[in-house]
Design a protein around this motif. Structure first.
Motif, short mmCIF file in Angstrom:
data_model
loop_
_atom_site.label_atom_id
_atom_site.label_comp_id
_atom_site.label_asym_id
_atom_site.label_seq_id
_atom_site.Cartn_x
_atom_site.Cartn_y
_atom_site.Cartn_z
N GLY A 257 50.13 57.97 41.75
CA GLY A 257 49.59 59.27 42.12
C GLY A 257 48.08 59.35 42.12
N PHE A 258 47.42 58.22 41.94
CA PHE A 258 45.96 58.27 41.77
C PHE A 258 45.19 58.31 43.08
CE2 PHE A 258 41.73 56.58 40.71
CZ PHE A 258 41.39 57.47 39.71
N GLY A 259 45.74 57.72 44.12
CA GLY A 259 45.08 57.81 45.41
C GLY A 259 44.39 56.55 45.90
N ILE A 260 44.38 55.49 45.11
CA ILE A 260 43.85 54.21 45.56
C ILE A 260 45.04 53.29 45.86
CG2 ILE A 260 42.49 52.17 44.96
CD1 ILE A 260 40.78 53.89 43.16
N PRO A 261 45.12 52.68 47.04
CA PRO A 261 46.21 51.76 47.34
C PRO A 261 46.28 50.65 46.30
CG PRO A 261 45.00 52.28 49.33
CD PRO A 261 44.21 52.86 48.19
N THR B 276 48.94 29.36 34.59
CA THR B 276 48.39 28.78 35.82
C THR B 276 49.15 29.27 37.04
OG1 THR B 276 47.59 26.80 34.68
CG2 THR B 276 47.97 26.61 37.05
N ASP B 277 50.47 29.34 36.94
CA ASP B 277 51.25 29.85 38.06
C ASP B 277 50.99 31.34 38.28
OD1 ASP B 277 52.38 27.50 38.91
OD2 ASP B 277 54.31 27.81 37.91
N SER B 278 50.91 32.09 37.20
CA SER B 278 50.61 33.51 37.33
C SER B 278 49.28 33.71 38.04
CB SER B 278 50.55 34.18 35.95
OG SER B 278 50.08 35.50 36.04
N ALA B 279 48.27 32.95 37.65
CA ALA B 279 46.95 33.07 38.25
C ALA B 279 46.99 32.73 39.74
CB ALA B 279 45.97 32.16 37.52
N GLU B 280 47.74 31.69 40.10
CA GLU B 280 47.83 31.33 41.51
C GLU B 280 48.45 32.45 42.33
OE1 GLU B 280 49.98 28.16 44.55
OE2 GLU B 280 50.26 27.92 42.39
N ALA B 281 49.51 33.06 41.80
CA ALA B 281 50.17 34.14 42.52
C ALA B 281 49.26 35.35 42.66
CB ALA B 281 51.46 34.53 41.80
N ILE B 282 48.54 35.69 41.60
CA ILE B 282 47.61 36.82 41.65
C ILE B 282 46.51 36.56 42.67
CG2 ILE B 282 45.87 38.09 40.33
CD1 ILE B 282 47.69 37.56 37.84
N ALA B 283 45.98 35.34 42.68
CA ALA B 283 44.92 35.00 43.64
C ALA B 283 45.43 35.06 45.08
CB ALA B 283 44.38 33.60 43.33
N GLN B 284 46.63 34.57 45.30
CA GLN B 284 47.21 34.64 46.64
C GLN B 284 47.38 36.08 47.09
OE1 GLN B 284 47.87 32.35 48.87
NE2 GLN B 284 48.05 30.39 47.81
N LEU B 285 47.83 36.94 46.18
CA LEU B 285 48.00 38.34 46.51
C LEU B 285 46.65 38.98 46.85
CD1 LEU B 285 49.89 40.79 46.69
CD2 LEU B 285 49.56 41.14 44.24
N GLU C 103 48.28 41.67 53.75
CA GLU C 103 49.59 42.10 54.24
C GLU C 103 50.62 42.23 53.12
OE1 GLU C 103 49.56 37.55 54.53
OE2 GLU C 103 48.15 39.23 54.80
N LEU C 104 50.32 41.70 51.93
CA LEU C 104 51.27 41.72 50.83
C LEU C 104 50.95 42.77 49.76
CD1 LEU C 104 51.82 37.88 50.27
CD2 LEU C 104 53.30 39.49 51.49
N ARG C 105 49.93 43.57 49.97
CA ARG C 105 49.51 44.52 48.93
C ARG C 105 49.03 45.83 49.55
NH1 ARG C 105 44.16 43.85 49.88
NH2 ARG C 105 43.39 41.73 50.22
N GLY C 106 48.87 46.81 48.65
CA GLY C 106 48.28 48.07 49.06
C GLY C 106 49.26 49.18 49.35
N HIS C 107 50.57 48.92 49.13
CA HIS C 107 51.58 49.94 49.40
C HIS C 107 52.50 50.15 48.21
CE1 HIS C 107 50.34 48.43 53.40
NE2 HIS C 107 50.42 49.71 53.74
N GLY C 108 51.96 49.94 47.02
CA GLY C 108 52.77 50.14 45.82
C GLY C 108 53.77 49.03 45.56
N GLU C 109 53.53 47.86 46.12
CA GLU C 109 54.45 46.74 45.90
C GLU C 109 54.47 46.33 44.42
OE1 GLU C 109 52.49 46.10 49.98
OE2 GLU C 109 51.87 46.71 47.95
N THR C 110 55.62 45.84 43.98
CA THR C 110 55.76 45.31 42.63
C THR C 110 56.32 43.90 42.72
OG1 THR C 110 56.14 47.47 41.62
CG2 THR C 110 56.89 45.55 40.39
N TYR C 111 55.64 42.96 42.09
CA TYR C 111 56.06 41.56 42.08
C TYR C 111 56.32 41.12 40.64
CZ TYR C 111 54.15 41.58 46.82
OH TYR C 111 53.87 41.89 48.14
#
Length: 288
Positions: free
Chosen positions: A131-135, A176-185, A190-198
């Motif tokens: 509800g904050f207003g930032i994607p 290390t895997d977590s960091a790679e996934a975060i960096a890729q995101l 195209e994979l973020r900005g719409h309230g996605e949850t991974y």
């Protein structure tokens, strides 16, 4: 594009910076560092480095200015109210700086019935973001596998895991895997900005006898499973400062709330996460 990573000098944050360096030019990366003595290490990597204090408005104004993607890694504290205040401070500064998108790095212990000490924060944050207003997008880590490695000498001495989770499974991911996934995101709009949850996890969760058998194979020492009560577990590790908090987390595990896995890591990175067996074999160094 500017990607700002908070908590950059922490174990996960530092790995996120290094993962980003493999995916984008260093001018696109900004490291937010709490301790000014650690700024030089990031400057040597070629990235922008700024001091960032979650409760200092001026430092956040500087750190967030011109940020397109804010990777917010919360500080490590077991004080729920302080963590919520930190989130509110970050969101206020992000809105003031016109940050375009936020990636919130969370934890999968966010269920309404989860007794883990920090579960209220992990439940609150995505609802606040909604509800904050930032994607935004949310990345939920499962348990980090990394602390298992320095724990192995104690387990070898005990000859058993003692986590009070009964016959339930626990899910893990390496930092290390977590960091790679975060960096890729962070670099894939195209994979973020719409309230996605991974949910980031290895492909398999483990009950404790199975995890002990895996540790036995890796170390050459018998490691079984002899669970203690949650109270006894808290008493054993209270002197280290987080016995009660860890006990509450494993109580959640005993309820079956820490076993979730997903294919989200592969969706973000294009390959499978490192298996527990491969991680332990790569990381374990026997003591002489």
């Amino acid at each position: 594009m500017t990607i700002t990573v908070t908590g950059a000098s922490g174990h996960l944050g530092h790995r996120v910076i290094k993962a980003l360096l493999k995916l984008t030019i260093d001018d696109n990366i900004r490291a937010g560092v709490h301790n000014p003595e650690k700024l030089a290490a990031f400057q040597k990597l070629g990235v922008q480095a700024v001091q960032l204090d979650y409760f200092n408005n001026a430092s956040m104004d500087l750190a967030f200015n011109g940020t397109d993607v804010l990777v917010y890694i919360p500080s490590k504290t077991y004080n729920v109210l302080k963590r919520v205040a930190e989130l509110e401070s970050v969101l206020t500064a992000a809105k003031k700086a016109a940050v375009s998108q936020i990636i919130f790095v969370s934890f999968f212990a966010d269920q309404e019935t989860n007794p883990f000490t920090m579960s209220p924060f992990y439940g609150y944050a995505p609802r606040r973001l909604a509800g904050f207003g930032i994607p935004y997008a949310v990345v939920k880590n499962s348990l980090f596998a990394d602390p298992l490695v320095p724990y192995l000498p104690e387990l070898i001495e005990r000859q058993a895991l003692i986590y009070p989770v009964d016959d339930q499974k626990l899910a893990f991911i390496t930092q290390t895997d977590s960091a790679e996934a975060i960096a890729q995101l962070a670099v894939k709009p195209e994979l973020r900005g719409h309230g996605e949850t991974y949910l980031l996890s290895q492909e398999e969760a483990f009950d404790m006898p199975t995890l002990g058998a895996l540790m036995t194979d890796v170390t050459g020492h018998p490691i079984g499973y002899q669970p203690v009560s949650t109270k006894a577990f808290a008493d054993i590790y209270r002197s280290e400062g987080d016995g009660d908090e860890l006990s509450s987390m494993y109580r959640a595990g005993e309820m079956g709330l820490m076993a979730a896995t997903s294919k989200d890591f592969q969706k973000l990175t294009g390959h499978a996460p490192e298996t527990m067996a491969a991680f332990l074999k790569r990381s374990y160094q026997p003591e002489n």
